[in-house]
Design an enzyme around this catalytic site. Structure first.
Site, PDB file in Angstrom:
ATOM      1  N   LEU A   1      34.538  43.111  49.319  1.00 34.40           N
ATOM      2  CA  LEU A   1      35.643  43.509  48.457  1.00 34.40           C
ATOM      3  C   LEU A   1      35.257  43.371  46.993  1.00 34.40           C
ATOM      4  O   LEU A   1      35.649  44.162  46.145  1.00 34.40           O
ATOM      5  CB  LEU A   1      36.867  42.617  48.720  1.00 34.40           C
ATOM      6  CG  LEU A   1      37.772  42.949  49.899  1.00 34.40           C
ATOM      7  CD1 LEU A   1      38.838  41.883  50.023  1.00 34.40           C
ATOM      8  CD2 LEU A   1      38.419  44.318  49.688  1.00 34.40           C
ATOM      9  N   ALA A   2      34.480  42.312  46.694  1.00 36.18           N
ATOM     10  CA  ALA A   2      34.041  42.053  45.323  1.00 36.18           C
ATOM     11  C   ALA A   2      32.758  41.246  45.384  1.00 36.18           C
ATOM     12  O   ALA A   2      32.532  40.469  46.316  1.00 36.18           O
ATOM     13  CB  ALA A   2      35.114  41.291  44.560  1.00 36.18           C
TER      14      ALA A   2
ATOM     15  N   SER B   1      28.693  36.785  40.266  1.00 39.61           N
ATOM     16  CA  SER B   1      27.421  36.098  40.036  1.00 39.61           C
ATOM     17  C   SER B   1      27.286  34.836  40.876  1.00 39.61           C
ATOM     18  O   SER B   1      26.175  34.391  41.157  1.00 39.61           O
ATOM     19  CB  SER B   1      27.289  35.744  38.549  1.00 39.61           C
ATOM     20  OG  SER B   1      28.412  34.994  38.116  1.00 39.61           O
ATOM     21  N   ILE B   2      28.400  34.261  41.319  1.00 32.33           N
ATOM     22  CA  ILE B   2      28.361  33.028  42.118  1.00 32.33           C
ATOM     23  C   ILE B   2      28.570  33.319  43.601  1.00 32.33           C
ATOM     24  O   ILE B   2      27.938  32.710  44.464  1.00 32.33           O
ATOM     25  CB  ILE B   2      29.438  32.036  41.637  1.00 32.33           C
ATOM     26  CG1 ILE B   2      29.163  31.617  40.191  1.00 32.33           C
ATOM     27  CG2 ILE B   2      29.487  30.808  42.532  1.00 32.33           C
ATOM     28  CD1 ILE B   2      27.878  30.850  39.997  1.00 32.33           C
TER      29      ILE B   2
ATOM     30  N   GLN C   1      30.426  36.321  46.761  1.00 34.61           N
ATOM     31  CA  GLN C   1      31.039  37.616  47.044  1.00 34.61           C
ATOM     32  C   GLN C   1      32.069  37.448  48.151  1.00 34.61           C
ATOM     33  O   GLN C   1      32.005  36.510  48.949  1.00 34.61           O
ATOM     34  CB  GLN C   1      30.008  38.681  47.367  1.00 34.61           C
ATOM     35  CG  GLN C   1      29.105  38.466  48.549  1.00 34.61           C
ATOM     36  CD  GLN C   1      28.003  39.539  48.594  1.00 34.61           C
ATOM     37  OE1 GLN C   1      27.266  39.755  47.638  1.00 34.61           O
ATOM     38  NE2 GLN C   1      27.891  40.210  49.737  1.00 34.61           N
ATOM     39  N   VAL C   2      33.035  38.377  48.164  1.00 34.78           N
ATOM     40  CA  VAL C   2      34.209  38.250  49.030  1.00 34.78           C
ATOM     41  C   VAL C   2      34.214  39.365  50.063  1.00 34.78           C
ATOM     42  O   VAL C   2      33.991  40.538  49.728  1.00 34.78           O
ATOM     43  CB  VAL C   2      35.499  38.308  48.187  1.00 34.78           C
ATOM     44  CG1 VAL C   2      36.728  38.177  49.079  1.00 34.78           C
ATOM     45  CG2 VAL C   2      35.491  37.213  47.125  1.00 34.78           C
TER      46      VAL C   2
ATOM     47  N   LYS D   1      35.243  33.991  51.063  1.00 37.12           N
ATOM     48  CA  LYS D   1      34.442  33.928  49.838  1.00 37.12           C
ATOM     49  C   LYS D   1      33.187  33.115  50.152  1.00 37.12           C
ATOM     50  O   LYS D   1      33.279  31.951  50.552  1.00 37.12           O
ATOM     51  CB  LYS D   1      35.250  33.264  48.720  1.00 37.12           C
ATOM     52  CG  LYS D   1      34.541  33.198  47.376  1.00 37.12           C
ATOM     53  CD  LYS D   1      35.475  32.578  46.327  1.00 37.12           C
ATOM     54  CE  LYS D   1      34.784  32.401  44.999  1.00 37.12           C
ATOM     55  NZ  LYS D   1      35.691  31.765  44.003  1.00 37.12           N
TER      56      LYS D   1
ATOM     57  N   ASP E   1      41.648  31.974  34.779  1.00 36.67           N
ATOM     58  CA  ASP E   1      41.024  33.304  34.783  1.00 36.67           C
ATOM     59  C   ASP E   1      42.038  34.349  35.255  1.00 36.67           C
ATOM     60  O   ASP E   1      41.755  35.142  36.157  1.00 36.67           O
ATOM     61  CB  ASP E   1      39.789  33.288  35.695  1.00 36.67           C
ATOM     62  CG  ASP E   1      38.846  34.447  35.424  1.00 36.67           C
ATOM     63  OD1 ASP E   1      38.932  35.038  34.330  1.00 36.67           O
ATOM     64  OD2 ASP E   1      38.028  34.765  36.302  1.00 36.67           O
TER      65      ASP E   1
END
Length: 573
Positions: free
Chosen positions: A149-150, A153-154, A156-157, A171, A306
């Site tokens: 989905l996304a 840098s740390i 991904q989902v 995640k 965020d």
């Protein structure tokens, strides 16, 4: 210590010299070789690496060695961060929020680092899942979508479903990211020290303090159990707010590197057309979202740091869905009180109180001039005097205050910068969805209730009790401490330690002066002694002059040249 020696000392301290050499070469490839030279980092490269870095700087960067391409610097810095990987990308993202410290060109360029990162192959992600969850727990997932989905840098989902059809999202932390981040953090800290020492124009950005704040943030972000805990805490804080929806954490499938949450279905919080098409009211969504953020900050002291449009969803029934709690910020009660006081002072147009609260929130240098700061703040806020609330732009006003404070040596701590950034983000979202949205007017509702809470009889009683306890403790232990102090003074055991950079410089100067004076006395003695030997006519001679006399004059001459040379170069002896 000069730059070259500092670079060599850096190389001796760090463990991963190869990574440092790679970083220097990346900077050179993007035309920033002159920066590496100014910091003495060239000493960490072999002669061949230096030659190659210089070639890269000239050929690919198009910047002559030692020349500074000021206009192209922001773009070159962003490109370097992108190539250097996740830790540097994250650092760039943090720097992109510091509108108080960096120029507009740097903010615009570094903000581009928020774009998507290339996703990892699913095979690498599956391996992390096996390592963290094991085959048995992994087998309880009915499906896991391989396309993310996304991708960040740390981590991904990925979307997934548990057996039974429950939709979730997983995640997953990128493999090896923690070790790489820790290596890069140690290098950043060392380089930040050199930047602060050898690049005077960069001191205003406080490189060492900025990297230290970044270290705390990214180490926290790498721990998914902590993130899951923060989700649960914020969920409890909003248990009586049915219009605020947070994902449910599935703890059985959560570790330090994997976090599994319920899937939230909604549309982007800035997609006005989609929101209206689904029968939702943009103005209600804006007010609820803003209220949520203000409650997090002023009431709970724990807020999502965020809250950009990608992490906010508009859900059926005018509900707000909140995603990605990697960055959460804790605020002390004292900080919350001063923030509330600052906001209320802005609403009341009491700019003297604005200065007072801002000074309490800031982190001033030792030479901070409060009077000059007050004068500069007055100039910054004067255009807003007399304006109605709806005519003010809270985001612009806060950033103006932050820039003034930074120029005067009192930049805001990172937590408060995150607050301003999120406040500005909400103001922008609100104006996109509802042109009549007024952030300060919405905030006024909450600050009024906060003021009632701050000055309620219960709160004042609690503060009075704390003061009474402190005074009681002082009255109890004060006489004993005073007796100890007086006894130490009478017995000659009282000492005062003063640590000052200026005192260190003075001591070093006195040390150099005394060394030169001692050598000067030796030179004078050699000249006098050699003169006596020369005219005594005793001892072996060389060309009618005594050898010992000649040797004394020669030694005196050498020492004299040494003293003159050391004085001219300003070095130590």
């Amino acid at each position: 210590m000069d730059i070259t020696k500092s670079g060599i000392a850096l190389g001796r301290r760090i463990k991963n010299v190869g990574r440092l050499a790679h970083i220097v070469n990346v900077f050179a490839r993007h035309g920033l070789w002159s920066v590496a030279e100014r910091l003495g980092l060239a000493s960490q490269l072999t002669p061949e690496q230096v030659r190659r870095a210089q070639e890269l700087s000239r050929e690919e960067g198009g910047v002559p060695v030692g020349d500074a391409d000021v206009k192209g610097m922001p773009s070159r810095l962003r490109q370097s961060f992108e190539e250097l990987g996740p830790a540097f990308v994250k650092l760039g993202q943090v720097l992109a929020t510091r509108e108080d410290l960096l120029g507009k060109e740097y903010i615009e360029e570094l903000s581009k680092l928020h774009s998507n990162v290339a996703p990892l192959p699913f095979a690498a992600i599956r391996q992390v899942l096996i390592e963290e969850l094991g085959e048995e727990r992994l087998g309880q997932f009915e499906t896991i979508e391989e396309t993310p989905l996304a991708a960040g840098s740390i981590a991904q989902v990925h979307r997934a479903t548990l057996i039974g059809g429950l939709p979730v999202v997983i995640k997953v932390q990128r493999p090896g990211i923690e070790a790489q981040v820790k290596v890069d953090l140690s290098l950043m800290e060392e380089v930040a020290t050199l930047v602060e020492r050898f690049i005077p124009e960069a001191k205003v950005a406080r490189p060492v303090a900025t990297v230290e704040e970044f270290r705390r943030a990214i180490i926290s972000e790498l721990d998914f159990v902590r993130e899951a805990g923060n989700i649960s805490k914020i969920q409890r804080n909003f248990s009586e707010w049915p219009d605020i929806v947070l994902p449910e954490v599935h703890w059985r499938f959560t570790t330090t590197r994997v976090i599994t949450q319920s899937f939230l279905d909604g549309v982007s919080a800035v997609d006005r057309e989609a929101i209206i098409a689904r029968g939702m009211d943009p103005s209600i969504l804006v007010e609820r979202g803003c209220g949520m953020f203000l409650k997090m900050v002023f009431v709970d002291g724990l807020f999502h740091g965020d809250l950009h449009p990608g992490n906010l969803l508009a859900m059926e029934g005018n509900k707000i869905g909140v995603l990605d709690f990697g960055l959460t910020v804790h605020l002390s009660k004292s900080t919350r009180d001063h923030l509330a006081g600052l906001l209320m002072a802005l609403i009341d147009e009491d700019f003297q109180r604005v200065v007072m609260h801002y000074c309490e929130l800031a982190d001033p240098d030792l030479d901070f001039d409060a009077q000059t700061f007050e004068h500069e703040v007055g100039n910054a806020v004067s255009p807003f005097i007399g304006l109605s609330l709806e005519s003010m732009r809270a985001g612009r006003l806060f950033w103006d205050l932050a820039r003034v404070a930074a120029r005067q040596g009192a930049p805001m701590p990172q937590a408060l910068v995150v607050f301003i950034k999120t406040l500005v983000s909400f103001e922008g979202i609100g104006q996109k969805l509802d042109p009549g949205f007024d952030l300060l007017k919405t905030a006024q509702k909450y600050t009024a209730s906060i003021a009632v809470e701050l000055y309620s009889p219960e709160n004042l009683k609690e503060q009075a009790m704390m003061i009474a306890r402190d005074l009681t403790a002082l009255a109890k232990h004060g006489p004993f401490l005073v007796r100890r102090l007086l006894r130490a003074g009478l017995e000659g055991d009282l000492s005062l330690n003063v640590k000052s950079e200026e005192m260190k410089k003075l001591a070093a100067a006195l040390d150099r002066s005394s060394s030169r004076m001692a050598i000067s006395l030796i030179i004078a003695s050699l000249i006098v002694g050699s003169s006596i030997l020369t005219y005594s006519g005793k001892g072996q001679e060389l060309s009618t002059m005594p050898i010992f006399g000649l040797a004394g004059f020669a030694l005196a001459g050498l020492l004299g040249f040494y003293v003159i040379f050391s004085v001219l170069r300003g070095g130590r002896m």
